[in-house]
Design a protein around this motif. Sequence first.
Motif, PDB file in Angstrom:
ATOM      1  N   ASP A 172       0.887  -0.980   0.058  1.00 60.93           N
ATOM      2  CA  ASP A 172       0.075   0.045  -0.120  1.00 60.93           C
ATOM      3  C   ASP A 172       0.850   1.172   0.106  1.00 60.93           C
ATOM      4  N   ALA A 173       2.031   1.096   0.310  1.00 64.61           N
ATOM      5  CA  ALA A 173       2.945   2.366   0.469  1.00 64.61           C
ATOM      6  C   ALA A 173       3.225   3.087  -0.743  1.00 64.61           C
ATOM      7  N   ASP A 174       2.969   2.173  -1.804  1.00 62.39           N
ATOM      8  CA  ASP A 174       3.293   3.213  -3.147  1.00 62.39           C
ATOM      9  C   ASP A 174       2.068   3.709  -3.753  1.00 62.39           C
ATOM     10  N   LEU A 175       0.742   3.498  -3.047  1.00 66.07           N
ATOM     11  CA  LEU A 175      -0.190   3.937  -3.475  1.00 66.07           C
ATOM     12  C   LEU A 175      -0.240   5.523  -3.807  1.00 66.07           C
ATOM     13  N   ALA A 207      -4.175  10.015  -2.142  1.00 67.96           N
ATOM     14  CA  ALA A 207      -5.631   9.974  -2.047  1.00 67.96           C
ATOM     15  C   ALA A 207      -6.082   8.360  -1.677  1.00 67.96           C
ATOM     16  N   GLU A 208      -5.527   7.783  -2.665  1.00 70.75           N
ATOM     17  CA  GLU A 208      -5.956   6.212  -2.636  1.00 70.75           C
ATOM     18  C   GLU A 208      -5.552   5.476  -1.391  1.00 70.75           C
ATOM     19  N   LEU A 209      -4.413   5.843  -0.833  1.00 71.12           N
ATOM     20  CA  LEU A 209      -3.671   5.334   0.351  1.00 71.12           C
ATOM     21  C   LEU A 209      -4.683   5.710   1.481  1.00 71.12           C
ATOM     22  N   ARG A 229      -8.133   3.927   1.233  1.00 77.13           N
ATOM     23  CA  ARG A 229      -8.099   2.482   1.713  1.00 77.13           C
ATOM     24  C   ARG A 229      -7.533   2.146   3.103  1.00 77.13           C
ATOM     25  N   THR A 230      -6.769   2.988   3.694  1.00 76.65           N
ATOM     26  CA  THR A 230      -6.075   2.630   5.007  1.00 76.65           C
ATOM     27  C   THR A 230      -6.369   3.505   5.967  1.00 76.65           C
ATOM     28  N   GLY A 231      -6.972   4.997   5.619  1.00 72.88           N
ATOM     29  CA  GLY A 231      -6.914   5.987   6.736  1.00 72.88           C
ATOM     30  C   GLY A 231      -5.699   6.653   7.150  1.00 72.88           C
ATOM     31  N   CYS A 232      -4.694   6.225   6.349  1.00 70.53           N
ATOM     32  CA  CYS A 232      -3.354   6.920   6.589  1.00 70.53           C
ATOM     33  C   CYS A 232      -2.866   7.734   5.529  1.00 70.53           C
ATOM     34  N   VAL A 233      -1.793   8.692   6.143  1.00 69.25           N
ATOM     35  CA  VAL A 233      -1.215   9.703   5.021  1.00 69.25           C
ATOM     36  C   VAL A 233       0.272   9.412   5.206  1.00 69.25           C
ATOM     37  N   GLY A 235       2.053  20.038   0.578  1.00 70.31           N
ATOM     38  CA  GLY A 235       1.822  18.580   0.908  1.00 70.31           C
ATOM     39  C   GLY A 235       2.752  17.706   0.343  1.00 70.31           C
ATOM     40  N   SER A 236       3.798  17.964  -0.128  1.00 69.22           N
ATOM     41  CA  SER A 236       4.950  16.988  -0.461  1.00 69.22           C
ATOM     42  C   SER A 236       5.584  16.261   0.584  1.00 69.22           C
TER      43      SER A 236
END
Length: 350
Positions: free
Chosen positions: A31-34, A37-39, A42-46, A69-70
């Motif tokens: 998931d780390a490469d998503l 927004a998709e991450l 899907r996970t609730g994480c940023v 935001g980078s």
Amino acid sequence: MTVMAAGPPISCRGLWKVFGPHPERIVDSADADLPRAELESRTGCVAAVRDVSFDVAEGCVFVVMGLSGSGKSTLVRCLSRLVEPTAGHVIIDGEDIGSCSPEWLRELRRDRVSMVFQHFGLLPHRRVLDNVAFGLEVQGKSKAERHARAGDMLDLVGLSGLGESYPDELSGGMQQRVGLARALANDPEILLFDEPFSALDPLIRRDMQDEVARLQRELRKTVVFITHDLQEALKLGDQIAIMRDGRFVQVDAPEAVVARPVDDYVRDFVRDVPRGHVLTAGGIMLGPLDAHETAGTVAANTLLSELLPIVVATDRPIAVLDDDGHICGAVDRLSVLRALAEDPAPVAVE
């Protein structure tokens, strides 16, 4: 506390910062490469910082730049554990700050590392002199000693005679100079700047950039400087890291970022840069030639804007000299004109 082998003043290895539930599950996962927004969906994480590694050499200015935001501000806060990393190592002067004691961490922040923020954070009820001396007061220095040092720092940043003023009596640019003087007062080894000039108007901002450049020439601190302004990065940086979505896209010397962008993202960043005021003879030179084949010499740090009239005046190459005065390459009319092209193709990273 883990003590590492001696190395650069700042070293980061595999640094992650993930915000959200169970952030450790994101580190090195699929998931780390998503995309961000998709991450989050899907996970609730940023994932603000993703597997970042870099070194900052002693006395160098390492600039991290990117869009809002980078992850660049989160990254600089991880360097002093104002934000706690999710994974990885931050090594300051050979010591891993992730495993250090609270006492050592307080010492780090008090004596060895200073931060300058976008918002000045001056104490409004204290005179300028006392604001600058505040860190020395925390260290337990005597009043006479800290006021003498604070006065010297005000002189250094061009605010002589304003120590008795209060912050609200100063302009924004002057207040930021007070913040800079405060950061320098305890003579830290490392300075961390988090977009310190972004709230200033353009003219004052340029003045403050000049001030930091001047102070760096005199003091040679180890600096991490966060900005979203490419011109500021090119002006101040010895190395520039372009950050996107939590990762470093390119880490290079300023000239190399402009001349050899690694992808279209960096290419868009540097598209409008006046290349003649960034690129140098040493950065574009061809292989060395015999002296008799050349029509003159230039120093390797000669800007292309200065080099252009020289190569236009002759059909023969111009020898490029290194710092020791030895021929290290050559430039000609074609190489200069190519380098001045406004739309360089990105180059692949080997």
